[in-house]
Design an enzyme around this catalytic site. Sequence first.
Site, PDB file in Angstrom:
ATOM      1  N   HIS A  29       0.832  -1.204   0.000  1.00 46.96           N
ATOM      2  CA  HIS A  29       0.000   0.000   0.000  1.00 46.96           C
ATOM      3  C   HIS A  29       0.864   1.250   0.000  1.00 46.96           C
ATOM      4  CE1 HIS A  29      -2.310  -3.306   1.723  1.00 46.96           C
ATOM      5  NE2 HIS A  29      -3.407  -2.689   1.323  1.00 46.96           N
ATOM      6  N   HIS A 264      -4.156   3.309  -3.338  1.00 49.20           N
ATOM      7  CA  HIS A 264      -4.346   2.786  -1.979  1.00 49.20           C
ATOM      8  C   HIS A 264      -3.550   1.496  -1.753  1.00 49.20           C
ATOM      9  CE1 HIS A 264      -6.247   0.895   1.520  1.00 49.20           C
ATOM     10  NE2 HIS A 264      -6.282  -0.186   0.768  1.00 49.20           N
ATOM     11  N   GLU A 418     -17.192  -4.725  25.002  1.00 50.09           N
ATOM     12  CA  GLU A 418     -16.306  -5.892  25.061  1.00 50.09           C
ATOM     13  C   GLU A 418     -15.178  -5.807  24.033  1.00 50.09           C
ATOM     14  OE1 GLU A 418     -19.606  -6.112  24.616  1.00 50.09           O
ATOM     15  OE2 GLU A 418     -20.350  -6.899  26.524  1.00 50.09           O
TER      16      GLU A 418
HETATM   17  C1  LIG Z   1     -11.104  -4.947   9.853  1.00 45.10           C
HETATM   18  C2  LIG Z   1     -10.607  -4.737   8.457  1.00 45.10           C
HETATM   19  N1  LIG Z   1     -11.474  -4.778   7.448  1.00 45.10           N
HETATM   20  C3  LIG Z   1     -11.027  -4.625   6.193  1.00 45.10           C
HETATM   21  C4  LIG Z   1      -9.707  -4.440   5.932  1.00 45.10           C
HETATM   22  C5  LIG Z   1      -9.213  -4.322   4.504  1.00 45.10           C
HETATM   23  N2  LIG Z   1      -8.779  -2.940   4.233  1.00 45.10           N
HETATM   24  C6  LIG Z   1      -7.499  -2.596   4.274  1.00 45.10           C
HETATM   25  S1  LIG Z   1      -7.260  -0.960   3.986  1.00 45.10           S
HETATM   26  C7  LIG Z   1      -8.909  -0.699   3.767  1.00 45.10           C
HETATM   27  C8  LIG Z   1      -9.425   0.667   3.452  1.00 45.10           C
HETATM   28  C9  LIG Z   1      -8.968   1.613   4.463  1.00 45.10           C
HETATM   29  O1  LIG Z   1      -9.227   2.903   4.114  1.00 45.10           O
HETATM   30  P1  LIG Z   1      -8.417   4.049   4.805  1.00 45.10           P
HETATM   31  O2  LIG Z   1      -8.277   3.754   6.235  1.00 45.10           O
HETATM   32  O3  LIG Z   1      -9.045   5.322   4.436  1.00 45.10           O
HETATM   33  O4  LIG Z   1      -6.977   3.899   4.193  1.00 45.10           O
HETATM   34  P2  LIG Z   1      -6.362   4.701   2.945  1.00 45.10           P
HETATM   35  O5  LIG Z   1      -6.994   4.139   1.719  1.00 45.10           O
HETATM   36  O6  LIG Z   1      -6.683   6.116   3.137  1.00 45.10           O
HETATM   37  O7  LIG Z   1      -4.917   4.377   3.015  1.00 45.10           O
HETATM   38  C10 LIG Z   1      -9.615  -1.885   3.937  1.00 45.10           C
HETATM   39  C11 LIG Z   1     -11.072  -1.992   3.821  1.00 45.10           C
HETATM   40  C12 LIG Z   1      -8.835  -4.411   7.026  1.00 45.10           C
HETATM   41  N3  LIG Z   1      -7.523  -4.240   6.883  1.00 45.10           N
HETATM   42  N4  LIG Z   1      -9.307  -4.533   8.278  1.00 45.10           N
END
Ligand SMILES: Cc1ncc(C[n+]2csc(CCOP(=O)(O)OP(=O)(O)O)c2C)c(N)n1
Length: 685
Positions: A29, A264, A418
């Site tokens: 990422h 991303h 919890e």
């Molecule tokens: C509990 C959980 N659900 C889903 C994911 C998969 N996931 C990784 S990054 C992401 C999106 C996160 O968005 P953001 O926090 O805005 O990160 P950015 O794209 O800005 O780096 C998802 C859904 C995860 N890592 N953890």
Amino acid sequence: MAYDKSDELAINTIRVLAADAVAKSNSGHPGAPMGMAPVAHVLWKNFMKFNPKNPKWLNRDRFVLSNGHGCMLQYALLHLFGYNLSMDDLKSFRTIDSKTPGHPESHDTDGIEVTTGPLGQGICNAVGLAMAQAHTAAVFNKDGFKLVDNYTYCFLGDGCLMEGVSSEASSLAGHLQLGNLICIYDDNHISIDGDTNCAFTEDVVKRYESYGWHVVIVDNGDSDLEAIDKAIKECQAVTDKPSIIKLKTTIGFGSKQQGTHGVHGAPLKADDIEQLKEKFGFNPKESFAVPQEVYDMYGKHSSDGAAQEEEWNKLLAAYKEKYPAEHADLTRRLSGKLPEGWEKNLPVYTPADPAIASRKLSETVLGKIEAVVPELVGGSADLTGSNLTRWKSAVDFQPPSTGLGDYSGRYIRYGVREHGMGAIMNGLAAYGTILPYGGTFLNFVSYAAGAVRLSALSQERVIWVATHDSIGLGEDGPTHQPIETLAHFRALPNCMVWRPADGNETSGSYYVALTSNHTPSIIALSRQNLPQLEGSSIEKAAKGGYVLHEVEGADITLVSTGSEVCICVDAAKELQEKHGLKVRIVSMPCFEVFDLQSKEYRLSVLPDGIPSLSVEVMSTMGWERYTHEQFGINRFGASGPYKDVYKKFEFTPEGIAKRAIATVDFWKDVPNIRSPINRAFQQMI
Ligand SMILES: Cc1ncc(C[n+]2csc(CCOP(=O)(O)OP(=O)(O)O)c2C)c(N)n1
Ligand SMILES: *[C@@H]1O[C@H](CO)[C@@H](O)[C@H](O)[C@H]1NC(C)=O
Ligand SMILES: *[C@@H]1O[C@H](CO)[C@@H](O)[C@H](O)[C@H]1NC(C)=O
Ligand SMILES: *[C@@H]1O[C@H](CO)[C@@H](O)[C@H](O)[C@H]1NC(C)=O
Ligand SMILES: CC(=O)N[C@H]1CO[C@H](CO)[C@@H](O)[C@@H]1O
Ligand SMILES: [Mg+2]
């Protein structure tokens, strides 16, 4: 603080490193590291106190990357500031056995405080770290001896704020007035699905203000370093509230795709990296290049940190002179050793002692050991009375201004949270001076499964006091009666699930839970009274499974846990008296610990040649590893007085005897019955 070109160079170095590492591993990422490089630079270089040569120095500031997918940011910082993370380590990003796994793992890499990646957990860990810091300061600081001060910093993204668990912990942090917690929200308006306006349009500022946080907005997180600096200073000055900086950034800053979800979680294309390097004044032909000037700038800050630790060590030496007992306690805690002889306080019972609910036995254990194990910091998710998790003289962990307790208090009122409690306990445990336990109904440990999984993965000693552990809770009915819970957590690697059958076994469970420094434990405890079992002991329970009742030439082995062991004892009498069957009884309070015993021992408990039947009022899943036949409940429970519920499901001496007879009949013609312990090969653990 004035910022100039050299700061810009350092920031761009981080961005380029992140792009290079993600490109080399062809996964990862780049967006978050490139967007958050400026705030990371300002924070690490000008605010954070740490010594890379001693990443465990107690009075370092703590840093949590709650948006753990952005870990190339953290790895780049650790490398550039001189932690034990080489350029080769960065080049092996996301490869097997590297110190740079796909998401940061605390036990793999120096300088990673907590394991993050599952979104929302990190900010809760940060709340736990800040609580631990406040508690440790309140217990150990003395006039003229500020051994513990300073901050916990946390970066988080949109995803962390969308996850409900962040609300639980943030709400509690506001209540607790944790002035030492400073969070930075990467407000880049992007998550995987694209613009956050498709799913996340709440007013984060109002939300955090309503939690009682101090909120600062920085409009240009891409280049306004002065504004970032000013915002952090402002947050540091607010000592009676946690702070959050809503920092507007551009994800993937510098990429041709900056500001889109395209950066991303996918490597930048080769031509994109090329233009990025050109734009930032780097040689597009070179990868993993770090200007010496950047190493020098960061190295200077790290040597300042080392000097600060030197100073602190002098303070600690003077503290030792003046407060030898406190000094000894603090250093012992940091070593991970429990006080000499603490286990002598664990209660033992005789067969003549009355029947007592194991939740009550657990309360007795806590009451007996709290004075000798001062690092025990307990709490409950609003079930203190029925959980019996609070010892009589306990002081609540509360901001002094509430009049409800103070930060030296060792009992945390988590509220009905919890999941937040589980994630906060991971932060408390990671701090180094605290052994956290938390109480709730066993059924609701499942609410916290996301956090429990991380306790296990990151090897944190966290203890769940999980009461009301079965249909034995009675009238509350199927919504509250665990069925699958034990099977679920038994399947979780590095997690001990205990279900003690009496007083000695309850003490044994606590003994192993407290002395297993790198493993979380769930101790499942009954609501109903349980008799003291002739032949139990702390030592036997500490083997995870043992023969409670041996008989020569046995026809069957009954294997059971918790509240069903005493029913098996009665069933054995019935089988002997009415059916002439000889019955061995095995109590198996913890699978995971039993599995660690030698094969010889395990076979002595579950020998060849005798059919076995497990008896537990839960899902039978998993018991096939130990017994030939299983008596359990593979459906939801029932609402009613507990004895009626046990009767309905036939967990009575007669019901068990019926199944024991069926087992003996079924297996009587099978020659050379093999114990399920005998397998073709050993499982990898
Ligand atoms: C509990 C959980 N659900 C889903 C994911 C998969 N996931 C990784 S990054 C992401 C999106 C996160 O968005 P953001 O926090 O805005 O990160 P950015 O794209 O800005 O780096 C998802 C859904 C995860 N890592 N953890
Ligand atoms: C640095 O890490 C390596 C493993 O990658 C280890 O062998 C070495 O001992 C560590 N050095 C220090 C000073 O901790
Ligand atoms: C924290 O550390 C800084 C130095 O990094 C120091 O100036 C400050 O006094 C410390 N304590 C607090 C509570 O801010
Ligand atoms: C509990 O353990 C103690 C000491 O090991 C033993 O003497 C006692 O009999 C045990 N209690 C029961 C109920 O078996
Ligand atoms: C030690 C403690 O707080 N015990 C309490 C447990 O809960 C019962 C009520 O369920 C109280 O009476 C006890 O005082
Ligand atoms: Mg985002």
